[in-house]
Scaffold this motif. Structure first.
Motif, short mmCIF file in Angstrom:
data_model
loop_
_atom_site.label_atom_id
_atom_site.label_comp_id
_atom_site.label_asym_id
_atom_site.label_seq_id
_atom_site.Cartn_x
_atom_site.Cartn_y
_atom_site.Cartn_z
N THR A 128 -6.86 17.15 20.65
CA THR A 128 -6.08 17.95 21.58
C THR A 128 -6.96 18.35 22.75
O THR A 128 -7.90 19.12 22.57
CB THR A 128 -5.53 19.23 20.90
OG1 THR A 128 -4.79 18.86 19.74
CG2 THR A 128 -4.67 20.01 21.86
N PRO A 129 -6.69 17.81 23.94
CA PRO A 129 -7.49 18.19 25.11
C PRO A 129 -7.45 19.70 25.33
O PRO A 129 -6.39 20.33 25.18
CB PRO A 129 -6.81 17.45 26.27
CG PRO A 129 -6.12 16.29 25.62
CD PRO A 129 -5.69 16.80 24.28
N LYS A 130 -8.58 20.29 25.68
CA LYS A 130 -8.64 21.74 25.87
C LYS A 130 -7.69 22.21 26.95
O LYS A 130 -7.17 23.32 26.90
CB LYS A 130 -10.07 22.16 26.21
CG LYS A 130 -11.05 22.02 25.06
CD LYS A 130 -12.45 22.42 25.49
CE LYS A 130 -13.45 22.20 24.36
NZ LYS A 130 -14.83 22.50 24.77
N GLY A 135 -8.60 0.85 28.45
CA GLY A 135 -7.52 1.82 28.56
C GLY A 135 -7.58 2.94 27.53
O GLY A 135 -6.72 3.82 27.52
N PHE A 136 -8.61 2.93 26.68
CA PHE A 136 -8.68 3.88 25.58
C PHE A 136 -8.73 5.33 26.08
O PHE A 136 -7.98 6.19 25.60
CB PHE A 136 -9.90 3.59 24.69
CG PHE A 136 -10.12 4.61 23.61
CD1 PHE A 136 -9.29 4.65 22.50
CD2 PHE A 136 -11.13 5.54 23.71
CE1 PHE A 136 -9.48 5.59 21.50
CE2 PHE A 136 -11.33 6.50 22.71
CZ PHE A 136 -10.50 6.51 21.62
N ILE A 137 -9.61 5.63 27.04
CA ILE A 137 -9.77 7.00 27.52
C ILE A 137 -8.45 7.51 28.12
O ILE A 137 -8.02 8.63 27.84
CB ILE A 137 -10.90 7.09 28.56
CG1 ILE A 137 -12.25 6.71 27.92
CG2 ILE A 137 -10.97 8.49 29.16
CD1 ILE A 137 -12.69 7.64 26.81
N LYS A 138 -7.82 6.69 28.96
CA LYS A 138 -6.56 7.10 29.59
C LYS A 138 -5.50 7.40 28.54
O LYS A 138 -4.79 8.41 28.63
CB LYS A 138 -6.08 5.98 30.53
CG LYS A 138 -4.75 6.27 31.22
CD LYS A 138 -4.86 7.45 32.17
CE LYS A 138 -3.57 7.67 32.93
NZ LYS A 138 -3.62 8.88 33.77
N ASN A 150 -1.61 10.06 25.83
CA ASN A 150 -0.72 9.53 24.82
C ASN A 150 -0.64 10.50 23.63
O ASN A 150 -1.59 10.62 22.84
CB ASN A 150 -1.22 8.16 24.35
CG ASN A 150 -0.22 7.44 23.46
OD1 ASN A 150 0.41 8.03 22.61
ND2 ASN A 150 -0.08 6.14 23.67
N GLU A 151 0.49 11.16 23.49
CA GLU A 151 0.63 12.18 22.43
C GLU A 151 0.59 11.57 21.03
O GLU A 151 0.14 12.22 20.09
CB GLU A 151 1.93 12.96 22.64
CG GLU A 151 1.90 13.82 23.90
CD GLU A 151 3.15 14.67 24.06
OE1 GLU A 151 4.05 14.56 23.18
OE2 GLU A 151 3.23 15.42 25.04
N PHE A 152 1.07 10.34 20.90
CA PHE A 152 1.01 9.69 19.58
C PHE A 152 -0.44 9.53 19.14
O PHE A 152 -0.80 9.87 18.01
CB PHE A 152 1.70 8.33 19.63
CG PHE A 152 1.48 7.50 18.39
CD1 PHE A 152 2.21 7.75 17.24
CD2 PHE A 152 0.51 6.50 18.36
CE1 PHE A 152 1.99 7.01 16.09
CE2 PHE A 152 0.28 5.77 17.21
CZ PHE A 152 1.03 6.01 16.06
N LEU A 153 -1.29 9.00 20.03
CA LEU A 153 -2.70 8.81 19.68
C LEU A 153 -3.39 10.15 19.45
O LEU A 153 -4.23 10.27 18.54
CB LEU A 153 -3.43 8.04 20.79
CG LEU A 153 -3.23 6.53 20.83
CD1 LEU A 153 -4.09 5.92 21.93
CD2 LEU A 153 -3.56 5.89 19.50
N GLN A 154 -3.07 11.13 20.26
CA GLN A 154 -3.67 12.45 20.06
C GLN A 154 -3.32 13.00 18.69
O GLN A 154 -4.16 13.64 18.03
CB GLN A 154 -3.19 13.40 21.16
CG GLN A 154 -3.74 13.06 22.54
CD GLN A 154 -3.07 13.84 23.65
OE1 GLN A 154 -2.16 14.66 23.39
NE2 GLN A 154 -3.49 13.63 24.88
N ASP A 155 -2.11 12.72 18.24
CA ASP A 155 -1.67 13.19 16.93
C ASP A 155 -2.41 12.48 15.80
O ASP A 155 -2.98 13.12 14.91
CB ASP A 155 -0.16 12.97 16.80
CG ASP A 155 0.39 13.48 15.48
OD1 ASP A 155 -0.15 14.46 14.95
OD2 ASP A 155 1.37 12.91 14.98
#
Length: 416
Positions: free
Chosen positions: A387-389, A369-372, A377-382
């Motif tokens: 930040t996805p392009k 589930g990591f890629i999804k 998931n904004e918490f993980l992105q933070d």
């Protein structure tokens, strides 16, 4: 009464022979959800399936609860269940905690994973705080009875994730790290008996402890604490198990990245009242740390070039060599490994040991589930600075033009 009868009917459809039950794969979990629904339709109401799995956690039969937890963790791992969490957060948390208190090792492991996924789903905020406050005591109490590796590893990893997401005070993180440290290095007394931990447990606890160190300020820990940690992890580099050596190597790299030897040398020059401390303790500590670092350099150099032995797993050997080559380069030249990975056409990069350890722990916990989660998931992105392009290009609610659709397609293919 009618609702309870309907609940029991749904649960009965989930039950199978206890001895033959299995929740070892996502496909099994999804199959269980389908059986709960009582339909062969391809399009299934996911919230309804989660509701039915949640109802199954009230049942007395352990195999029923295990299947329900497997279905819940699969759903949370493959999609962000914000709508379900908004409605059922408290119920899910307390039913999972009940499984941790009373369930089998398998049920405890599943419940721990569900709580960790719940924490990652809610991210920052009051719900995260509640998870931490409600979970620490049941987890720490359960860790005192180290019945098997599966249970211990699951409890420790759950504590690590929940603390990482939820802790807002240094003391909260220190508390969780101390619980883990007591497993590794118990203070023996009249009521404490030393227990030899399996290698898999040692490696998991060290990794979880190191993961939490990534959110600690090195200035908050005392010189004697750092010396204790460094000395202990150095002894682990001599263990036979490669997973233990690798975990200890990462811990040491992060420690030396977090706190400088120079800081340790000057840390205790004065006491709180401004007077000079007894003797030359700070100089002795500095000398001791220098000696430990010299010893560790020799150990790391040896492990980075180990030839292997009879029956050695080549994959583990290569992982060890690569890790300790990176550690050696860092200790000698202060250069942390620069890692880059693709996520849906976008690049995630780590430049420090702290970032790399966070990334590896999240990849391990989320698995498939990591890629999804990284995409949505904004918490993980933070926390992983990703930040996805497409967010830069489109924004959250922007309607794509034909030209933007072409750009987005090129981004997905990695051509832009």
């Amino acid at each position: 009464m009618g609702k309870r009868n309907k609940q029991r009917k749904n649960i009965a459809m989930l039950d199978t022979d206890d001895e033959n039950s299995s929740v070892s794969s996502s496909s099994t979990a999804r199959s269980d959800l389908m059986s709960v629904s009582g339909t062969d339709e391809v399009q299934v109401d996911k919230d309804s399936l989660l509701e039915q799995a949640l109802d199954a956690l009230y049942e007395k039969r352990g195999s029923t609860r295990e299947k329900a937890l497997a279905a819940i963790t699969d759903a949370f791992n493959t999609n962000l269940q914000h709508q379900f969490v908004d409605k059922k957060f408290v119920t899910l948390l307390h039913l999972c905690l009940n499984s941790i208190k009373k369930g089998s090792s398998k049920e405890i492991a599943l419940a721990c994973h569900a709580i960790g996924l719940l924490a990652l789903t809610v991210g920052y905020g009051d719900n995260a705080r509640e998870i931490l406050e409600e979970s620490v005591i049941p987890i720490s109490q359960n860790l005192k009875s180290q019945s098997d590796s599966l249970k211990t590893v699951s409890l420790v990893e759950c504590l690590a994730i929940v603390t990482f997401v939820s802790a807002t005070e240094t003391e909260e993180t220190e508390r969780s790290m101390q619980i883990m440290w007591q497993l590794l290095h118990p203070k023996l007394g009249s009521n404490v008996v030393a227990v030899k931990l399996p290698a898999v447990v040692i490696a998991a606890v060290v990794s979880a402890w190191t993961f939490l160190l990534t959110i600690m300020d090195g200035c908050t820990l005392k010189s004697k604490d750092w010396q204790e940690y460094i000395s202990y992890f150095s002894t682990l580099l001599d263990k036979d198990d490669r997973s233990v050596r690798i975990a200890a190597g990462e811990a040491l790299a992060l420690i030396f990245e977090t706190v400088s030897i120079e800081k340790l040398a000057t840390e205790n020059k004065t006491t709180p009242d401004g007077s000079v401390p007894e003797g030359n303790k700070s100089r002795e500590g500095y000398t001791h740390i220098l000696g430990l670092k010299s010893k560790i350099l020799n150990q790391v150099r040896s492990l980075s070039a180990e030839a292997g032995g009879k029956g050695s797993a080549k994959k583990d050997l290569n992982s060890q060599r690569n890790l300790f080559k990176d550690v050696l380069e860092f200790l000698e030249d202060d250069h942390a490994p620069d890692i880059s990975m693709k996520i849906g056409g976008d690049s995630l990069q780590t430049l420090t040991w702290s970032e790399l350890i966070k990334l590896n722990f999240m990849k391990h916990f989320l698995g498939g589930g990591f890629i999804k989660h990284m995409q949505d998931n904004e918490f993980l992105q933070d926390v992983l600075r990703f930040t996805p392009k497409r967010k830069h290009l489109l924004g959250e609610k922007h309607q794509m033009s034909s030209g933007e659709k072409v750009c987005y397609a090129l981004l997905q293919l990695g051509l832009l």
